[in-house]
Design a protein around this motif. Sequence first.
Motif, PDB file in Angstrom:
ATOM      1  N   ILE A  15      -0.094  -1.534 -10.028  1.00 28.75           N
ATOM      2  CA  ILE A  15      -1.048  -2.610  -9.751  1.00 28.75           C
ATOM      3  C   ILE A  15      -0.258  -3.906  -9.615  1.00 28.75           C
ATOM      4  O   ILE A  15       0.643  -4.170 -10.412  1.00 28.75           O
ATOM      5  N   ILE A  16      -0.579  -4.699  -8.610  1.00 31.24           N
ATOM      6  CA  ILE A  16      -0.031  -6.047  -8.475  1.00 31.24           C
ATOM      7  C   ILE A  16      -1.211  -7.011  -8.437  1.00 31.24           C
ATOM      8  O   ILE A  16      -2.137  -6.838  -7.652  1.00 31.24           O
ATOM      9  N   THR A  17      -1.177  -8.006  -9.298  1.00 32.31           N
ATOM     10  CA  THR A  17      -2.266  -8.972  -9.348  1.00 32.31           C
ATOM     11  C   THR A  17      -1.716 -10.379  -9.547  1.00 32.31           C
ATOM     12  O   THR A  17      -0.699 -10.567 -10.219  1.00 32.31           O
ATOM     13  N   GLU A  18      -2.391 -11.348  -8.962  1.00 32.95           N
ATOM     14  CA  GLU A  18      -2.018 -12.743  -9.143  1.00 32.95           C
ATOM     15  C   GLU A  18      -2.897 -13.442 -10.166  1.00 32.95           C
ATOM     16  O   GLU A  18      -2.671 -14.600 -10.505  1.00 32.95           O
ATOM     17  N   ARG A  72      -9.352  -7.846  -8.403  1.00 32.98           N
ATOM     18  CA  ARG A  72      -8.310  -8.433  -9.246  1.00 32.98           C
ATOM     19  C   ARG A  72      -6.889  -8.094  -8.811  1.00 32.98           C
ATOM     20  O   ARG A  72      -5.944  -8.503  -9.455  1.00 32.98           O
ATOM     21  N   GLY A  73      -6.714  -7.346  -7.742  1.00 35.32           N
ATOM     22  CA  GLY A  73      -5.364  -7.038  -7.299  1.00 35.32           C
ATOM     23  C   GLY A  73      -5.308  -5.818  -6.408  1.00 35.32           C
ATOM     24  O   GLY A  73      -6.327  -5.219  -6.070  1.00 35.32           O
ATOM     25  N   GLY A  74      -4.079  -5.428  -6.018  1.00 34.86           N
ATOM     26  CA  GLY A  74      -3.870  -4.275  -5.163  1.00 34.86           C
ATOM     27  C   GLY A  74      -3.324  -3.104  -5.946  1.00 34.86           C
ATOM     28  O   GLY A  74      -2.676  -3.263  -6.978  1.00 34.86           O
ATOM     29  N   THR A  75      -3.594  -1.885  -5.454  1.00 34.00           N
ATOM     30  CA  THR A  75      -3.134  -0.670  -6.119  1.00 34.00           C
ATOM     31  C   THR A  75      -2.200   0.098  -5.194  1.00 34.00           C
ATOM     32  O   THR A  75      -2.336   0.063  -3.968  1.00 34.00           O
ATOM     33  N   PHE A  76      -1.261   0.859  -5.811  1.00 31.03           N
ATOM     34  CA  PHE A  76      -0.230   1.547  -5.055  1.00 31.03           C
ATOM     35  C   PHE A  76       0.004   2.925  -5.645  1.00 31.03           C
ATOM     36  O   PHE A  76      -0.071   3.109  -6.855  1.00 31.03           O
ATOM     37  N   ARG A  77       0.298   3.892  -4.796  1.00 29.59           N
ATOM     38  CA  ARG A  77       0.758   5.212  -5.248  1.00 29.59           C
ATOM     39  C   ARG A  77       2.278   5.189  -5.189  1.00 29.59           C
ATOM     40  O   ARG A  77       2.881   5.022  -4.132  1.00 29.59           O
ATOM     41  N   MET A  78       2.889   5.379  -6.347  1.00 26.41           N
ATOM     42  CA  MET A  78       4.342   5.399  -6.420  1.00 26.41           C
ATOM     43  C   MET A  78       4.809   6.851  -6.352  1.00 26.41           C
ATOM     44  O   MET A  78       4.072   7.728  -5.918  1.00 26.41           O
TER      45      MET A  78
END
Length: 566
Positions: A217-220, A204-210
């Motif tokens: 999370i970024i999802t379309e 459902r999307g990509g994950t990132f460590r900030m």
Amino acid sequence: MNGFDKIPEERKRRLDELFEAFSVIGDDTYVYLCDMQYDFSRWSKVLTDAFGLPGEYMYGAGAIWEEHIHPEDRNAFHHGIDDIFSGKSGGHDMQYRARRKDGEYDVCTCRGIVIKDVSGQPEYFGGAIRNHSQQSHIDRLTGLRNQYGFFEDIRSHIDSKVPMRVCLIGISKFAEINELYGYAAGNSVLQGVGRYLMDHVGNRGGTFRMDGSKFAIITETQTYEDMESTYEGLRAHFREGIKLGDEYAPLELHAGTFALDDFTTDDQTVYSCLTYAYDESKFNKQGDIVEFCNNLRADNIKSTAKLHSIRNSINNEFDGFYLLYQPVVDAKTEKLIGAEALLRWKNDKYGMVPPDEFIPVLEKDPLFPVLGEWILHTAMTDAKKIQEILPDFIINVNLSYAQLERPDFTDSVWNIVKNTGFDPQRLCLEITERCRLLDMKLLNNVMTTLRAGGIRIALDDFGTGFSSIGLLKNLPFDTIKVDRGFVQKIEEDDRERRLVYNFTDAASIFGSDVCVEGIETSGMRNILKEMSIHSFQGYFYSKPVELGTIISGLKSELGEMCFKNP
């Protein structure tokens, strides 16, 4: 699937044509395309060479590629592909680690869609794989893309005009984990949270460590309801605890989310809006997910467009920003003794935008301290013009906790004082009850340093929060400003009168003067004049006005601007 039946030449020619079309718009990604009827695929030659795949053309490419995916990421990938070929899903948007030919793993984002034939049956599955490790955007601790990759993806969506939803998730009181269990355990927690996020965001999307203990999370594909459900699942899981040695440590989360469908903005504006929602979750909503809503409209233009214009104004020599000044008068003589500098912004497109529409969001922005310095410099420069007529005039300037938490804040204040030649004893800096969010030792050091040089400190909006008395007790304030909400009904409500009496008593205990805001009638003025109050501010005396209005008023009164009404 129909097994590995040999694909007819006509179908292969059609596959090649579509692949070439995908490649034209593939930018810097690896393109792939699969004929779902024959499970026959063509993949980018650069990718097949880098990852040691059998060749550019493959039967059963999904199963082959799955063998190159990190074992911890393989299950989510497998289920995602099964959903596509079984007709349960029309595409995927996932992140995983894939093994290169040299045995090292790269983090990849894979996005694809199903193309149906004229009868509505799935015919092709195609998309692009982006190798993020080539761009040095990987967090070494968790293996996730880092915040640089996050901003790159935001910019890519804006440039491509692709709608998306972003979510920022943080671990509450993470510093306590480091203190109780050590930094190695803290790193283990971050790795565990990152791994779980990647597994459960899945298709459902990509994950990132900030930065710090934040993830994104970024999802379309996910709606607000989907994201809320995803987040509640994460909260429930981590409340059960994450294993640290022989015990489980429960984790509390907080989250903000933002839907981007307005492409007249930029990545930093998006992040400011997202951070605003995140802080609302953290400080005001007990960790419930908060959505930043684009509901501030002017001619149907969304607030992100306004915020983007306002941010650009900061970079464009503060074009559109200006200050108004609301007079402060002596409570006994009702003569002008000072004024509060109030920020405003306007342009031809949006007109005047009220500060409460942009300051709460903008103060999360990295540019805000720059704007804060401009406000201080402008206010001091203007105040010097007033002091030519009224030498003891004091200028009040509001501060944000975003300014106060900067390690160079006091240095920047003294530099502005020096550059303007302003008398620091005629400067009063106002902080709000929101400054409780700062470390009290840090705030005390800042205030002590400023007051040692003659600068006055006021506590604004006194009484509006739970921490006001605690702040007054523990920090050295010269003035407390009683919020207008406590005096609006003072003419008919004896409880309000007693409450303000109590405020003045508390202030006297700690050696602070009292300024009452929101004076609107002579009746309010008359009641408050009987109390131990130092100064008044409000529309009864004056609304916020331009610098020229104050100067002309002082000149007309021969150096003494008196507001006393008959």
